[in-house]
Scaffold this motif. Structure first.
Motif, PDB file in Angstrom:
ATOM      1  N   LEU A 523       0.996  -1.172  -0.495  1.00  0.00           N
ATOM      2  CA  LEU A 523      -0.324  -0.191  -0.092  1.00  0.00           C
ATOM      3  C   LEU A 523       0.556   1.311   0.710  1.00  0.00           C
ATOM      4  CD1 LEU A 523      -3.371  -0.275   2.406  1.00  0.00           C
ATOM      5  CD2 LEU A 523      -3.042  -0.428  -0.193  1.00  0.00           C
ATOM      6  N   ALA A 524       1.868   1.223   0.428  1.00  0.00           N
ATOM      7  CA  ALA A 524       2.615   2.711   0.758  1.00  0.00           C
ATOM      8  C   ALA A 524       3.386   2.745  -1.096  1.00  0.00           C
ATOM      9  CB  ALA A 524       3.958   1.560   2.178  1.00  0.00           C
ATOM     10  N   TYR A 525       4.367   1.182  -1.615  1.00  0.00           N
ATOM     11  CA  TYR A 525       3.972   1.600  -2.803  1.00  0.00           C
ATOM     12  C   TYR A 525       3.198   2.301  -3.956  1.00  0.00           C
ATOM     13  CZ  TYR A 525       8.573  -1.069  -1.884  1.00  0.00           C
ATOM     14  OH  TYR A 525       9.773  -1.737  -1.414  1.00  0.00           O
ATOM     15  N   GLU A 526       2.403   1.470  -3.700  1.00  0.00           N
ATOM     16  CA  GLU A 526       1.416   2.455  -4.222  1.00  0.00           C
ATOM     17  C   GLU A 526       1.760   3.512  -4.053  1.00  0.00           C
ATOM     18  OE1 GLU A 526      -3.230   1.119  -6.126  1.00  0.00           O
ATOM     19  OE2 GLU A 526      -2.567   1.537  -3.510  1.00  0.00           O
ATOM     20  N   ALA A 527       1.482   3.785  -3.187  1.00  0.00           N
ATOM     21  CA  ALA A 527       0.523   5.762  -2.675  1.00  0.00           C
ATOM     22  C   ALA A 527       1.994   6.223  -3.456  1.00  0.00           C
ATOM     23  CB  ALA A 527       0.579   6.191  -1.303  1.00  0.00           C
ATOM     24  N   ALA A 528       3.652   6.085  -3.007  1.00  0.00           N
ATOM     25  CA  ALA A 528       4.420   6.722  -3.325  1.00  0.00           C
ATOM     26  C   ALA A 528       5.109   6.360  -4.708  1.00  0.00           C
ATOM     27  CB  ALA A 528       5.426   6.064  -2.242  1.00  0.00           C
ATOM     28  N   GLY A 529       3.879   5.607  -5.984  1.00  0.00           N
ATOM     29  CA  GLY A 529       4.288   5.393  -7.035  1.00  0.00           C
ATOM     30  C   GLY A 529       5.134   4.700  -7.121  1.00  0.00           C
ATOM     31  N   VAL A 530       5.451   3.951  -6.552  1.00  0.00           N
ATOM     32  CA  VAL A 530       6.766   2.380  -7.132  1.00  0.00           C
ATOM     33  C   VAL A 530       5.669   1.887  -7.689  1.00  0.00           C
ATOM     34  CG1 VAL A 530       8.007  -0.035  -6.244  1.00  0.00           C
ATOM     35  CG2 VAL A 530       7.657   2.830  -5.293  1.00  0.00           C
ATOM     36  N   PRO A 531       6.113   1.783  -8.898  1.00  0.00           N
ATOM     37  CA  PRO A 531       5.813   1.115 -10.536  1.00  0.00           C
ATOM     38  C   PRO A 531       5.534  -0.297 -10.515  1.00  0.00           C
ATOM     39  CG  PRO A 531       8.307   0.966 -11.445  1.00  0.00           C
ATOM     40  CD  PRO A 531       8.064   2.082  -9.572  1.00  0.00           C
ATOM     41  N   ASN A 532       4.405  -0.869 -10.566  1.00  0.00           N
ATOM     42  CA  ASN A 532       4.253  -2.508 -10.360  1.00  0.00           C
ATOM     43  C   ASN A 532       5.230  -2.979 -10.612  1.00  0.00           C
ATOM     44  OD1 ASN A 532       1.932  -1.307  -8.362  1.00  0.00           O
ATOM     45  ND2 ASN A 532       0.409  -1.837 -10.759  1.00  0.00           N
ATOM     46  N   ASP A 533       5.599  -2.653 -12.100  1.00  0.00           N
ATOM     47  CA  ASP A 533       7.005  -4.150 -12.504  1.00  0.00           C
ATOM     48  C   ASP A 533       8.196  -4.208 -11.568  1.00  0.00           C
ATOM     49  OD1 ASP A 533       7.276  -1.300 -13.650  1.00  0.00           O
ATOM     50  OD2 ASP A 533       7.997  -1.415 -15.836  1.00  0.00           O
ATOM     51  N   ASP A 534       8.166  -2.523 -10.309  1.00  0.00           N
ATOM     52  CA  ASP A 534       9.563  -2.829  -9.806  1.00  0.00           C
ATOM     53  C   ASP A 534       9.661  -3.888  -8.561  1.00  0.00           C
ATOM     54  OD1 ASP A 534      11.467  -0.262  -8.557  1.00  0.00           O
ATOM     55  OD2 ASP A 534      10.676  -2.795  -7.289  1.00  0.00           O
ATOM     56  N   PRO A 535      11.126  -4.688  -9.195  1.00  0.00           N
ATOM     57  CA  PRO A 535      11.368  -5.720  -9.058  1.00  0.00           C
ATOM     58  C   PRO A 535      11.574  -6.882  -7.352  1.00  0.00           C
ATOM     59  CG  PRO A 535      13.166  -4.918 -10.191  1.00  0.00           C
ATOM     60  CD  PRO A 535      12.159  -4.001 -10.175  1.00  0.00           C
TER      61      PRO A 535
END
Length: 654
Positions: A523-535
């Motif tokens: 959820l934090a990654y999503e909010a921070a804009g970490v892309p879904n294809d990030d390893p």
């Protein structure tokens, strides 16, 4: 909320006589309506917070310590205790867990105090189990302190914790500022009780000598749990200090006792109690009595009231909660209902959300309130939220981030000041490694876990991935308004990347366990804009999919705190953890995956006629490996959150 729902109302079928509600929509509606019905008039939600049998047993022990015995109440607590005994006679730390000797000793003593015969089958089984583990002398430090105060073991069987600790300078290796808030509030009144060797009144003179394999006065192995070289060195120093205790001037002991008294009475916290946690409240109540504060004194009266407010009455059964969780429950319920409201035109829902968020905003701790939390490395003016109704000295970073996230999601400009203060305070609580603890920054004096008193391993409040993730979740949405905080967010994301386990999961400090930790971070990654294809994201997704059960759900129990190889496995599916996993997968762009569909189907099958789900298991640790909790709200709002998000993702794909 209503404006957004109206704008997308064309996505919903018209409510005509021929309309047949889909199973998904029906499930969301039923759970939403049930959840709304539980809102209190003031605007908050609060659900029971249940621990193991240690806490209700300690309530009975407190009554006998003070000789304030309510026989009718005692009988109901005893009913609760008897009903939770395992088949082997022991009492576990969480439902389905292995027996715990310390919990079992306290329950046995409490039931004996309540009048149960030692020849009763349940008492005989408990006693035989305790003796098979080596007897009551093998119980933990807190249990042995209780046994010493009830004159069942000598005082040398407990760690040396003199009240003169209050006089130590801050640079000293052990200082109150170096341990967690819960440790401070529990320990300070305990210093008084142990230094003055206060004994329980125990009016019936009930003993438990039958629980020892060796005469307690002859026992020489109370500290066999100390294994490390550092621990043994500290134990030797402690024994040397005990030898010197008679040489402590009376004036010094009096000064230290007064300082401890002043410290904890300043933090008594009215009807919410010292630290707003049961063990600290009880220690404070007993210390007030020892120091001569009369029963009609307002401080003592409120101290007792704060304890009694934790009781939960269920007919002929009563248990005592370790604390209450209204801020946490209301914030998570608000986030759930915000997800529901995205595609629901519902005036009642909008009104409930507005009322709940306004209640939360009103509970923000004022920047001028006294508290141990005021030191803020960034020098920023702000304020957070507690976990309980009131705990101004100790706001909770985790709660503050979740509340702020919910307030921000409302898009109500009247909350802007609350949000700015929250962001400033959270930013100032960041630890040097980029992570966040629950109450303290850089509370990482790990050597203190080697002192004999710390056999529970929960003396500290270091940064953890789950708390850090929720701080990132809020800050990621806020930094556009306050760009100077972007470095704080970036350091947090870097910390989360470093904390990822080799299999792709994250550890969950405050929720069971790796499923919870992974939900938090995605959820934090999503909010921070970490892309879904990030390893990092892909590894987490692969791990979540790999542990899905055949029935479509997810489940993990507290054994994973004792053996990491259990992570995400060896438990039947649960609704709340299925909710965690589904939300996490959808945050990573997996809404259309067959795994998500199977998880949704599981939740739809498991929903009860009343609109909720029913998970009997414990849902979170208070302290991993030693203390666990069942948040009774988790199986009510997390499954609904997941279903609502799935519905919203479907609309987005339409």
């Amino acid at each position: 909320m209503l404006r957004e729902a109206t704008a997308i109302s064309n996505l919903e079928p018209p409510l005509t006589a021929s309309y047949v509600e889909s199973p998904l929509d029906a499930a969301i509606r039923q759970a939403k309506d049930r959840l709304l019905s539980l809102q209190h008039l003031e605007g908050y939600w609060v659900f029971e917070l249940e621990a193991d049998c240690t806490i209700p047993a300690e309530y009975i022990l407190m009554m006998h310590f003070m000789d304030e015995i309510d026989a009718a109440l005692q009988a109901k607590i005893a009913n609760y205790l008897r009903s939770h005994q395992s088949a082997d006679g022991s009492y576990p730390l969480f439902r389905g867990g292995a027996g715990d000797i310390s919990c079992t000793v306290k329950v046995y003593y409490a039931l004996k105090l309540a009048g149960d015969s030692i020849d009763a089958p349940h008492m005989k089984k408990a006693r035989e189990w305790i003796l098979a583990q080596g007897g009551a002398a093998r119980s933990n430090v807190f249990t042995r302190i209780m046994l010493a105060m009830f004159e069942q073991i000598p005082w040398r069987g407990i760690p040396f914790i003199p009240v003169e600790i209050m006089l130590l300078p801050k640079w000293f290796p052990f200082h109150l500022d170096k341990v967690s808030y819960w440790s401070r509030t529990v320990m300070v009144p305990l210093f008084i009780l142990c230094s003055h060797k206060v004994t329980a009144r125990n009016p019936s003179r009930i003993h438990v000598r039958e629980l020892f394999t060796v005469d307690p006065q002859k026992e020489r192995h109370y500290f066999d749990h100390v294994k490390t070289p550092l621990g043994k060195a500290i134990l030797a120093l402690e024994r040397f200090g005990r030898m010197l205790e008679p040489l402590i001037p009376k004036a010094v002991r009096k000064k230290a006792t007064q300082k401890a008294f002043d410290w904890f009475t300043a933090r008594l916290n009215g009807v919410d109690g010292l630290g707003a946690i049961f063990p600290a409240m009880v220690n404070a109540y007993e210390a007030l009595d020892f120091l001569g504060v009369p029963p009609d004194d307002e401080r003592r009266r409120l101290a007792r009231e704060s304890i009694d407010r934790l009781l939960v009455f269920q007919g002929d059964s009563v248990y005592c909660q370790p604390c209450v969780s209204p801020i946490w429950d209301t914030a998570l319920t608000s986030l759930t209902l915000q997800e529901v409201a995205r595609h629901t035109a519902d005036l009642r829902l909008d009104a409930a959300l507005s009322k709940g968020l306004k209640w939360l905003a009103s509970k923000q701790i004022d920047k001028d309130a006294p508290g141990d939390w005021r030191v803020n490395r960034a020098g920023l003016e702000g304020g957070g939220w507690a976990f309980q109704f009131g705990n101004d000295y100790y706001p909770d970073v985790d709660d503050s981030a979740v509340v702020a996230h919910a307030l921000l999601g409302s898009e109500d400009p009247s909350f802007d000041d609350n949000l700015r203060r929250a962001a400033n305070w959270i930013a100032g609580m960041q630890s040097r490694n980029g992570g966040f603890g629950a109450f303290d920054a850089d509370n990482t004096y790990y050597y203190l876990n080697s002192i004999p008193f710390a056999d529970h391993g929960a003396l500290l409040d270091p940064p953890t991935a789950d708390v850090s993730a929720r701080c990132a979740m809020f800050l990621a949405r806020w930094v556009n308004r306050q760009p100077e905080l972007r470095p704080v967010l970036e350091r947090t994301i870097d910390y989360l990347r470093r904390e990822q386990e080799a299999d792709g999961s994250w550890f969950g400090r405050w929720g069971t366990n790796y499923i919870y930790g992974t939900w938090s971070v995605l959820l934090a990654y999503e909010a921070a804009g970490v892309p879904n294809d990030d390893p990092s994201v892909r590894r987490a997704v692969a791990w979540l999919k790999s542990i899905q059960r055949e029935d479509g759900g997810w489940g993990e129990d507290n054994f994973s705190y004792h053996d990491p190889s259990y992570r995400g496995r060896f438990h039947t599916s649960t609704a709340f953890q299925t909710g965690f996993a589904l939300i996490a997968l959808m945050a990573a762009g997996e809404a259309g995956s067959p795994e998500v569909q199977a998880g949704v189907d599981y939740l739809l099958r498991q929903q009860r006629p009343d609109g909720f789900w029913n998970d009997e298991c414990f849902t979170a640790p208070g302290f991993p490996r030693v203390f666990y909790l069942k948040y009774h709200g988790y199986d009510k709002f997390f499954p609904l959150w997941a279903l609502a998000r799935y519905r919203n993702e479907r609309y987005a794909l339409a």
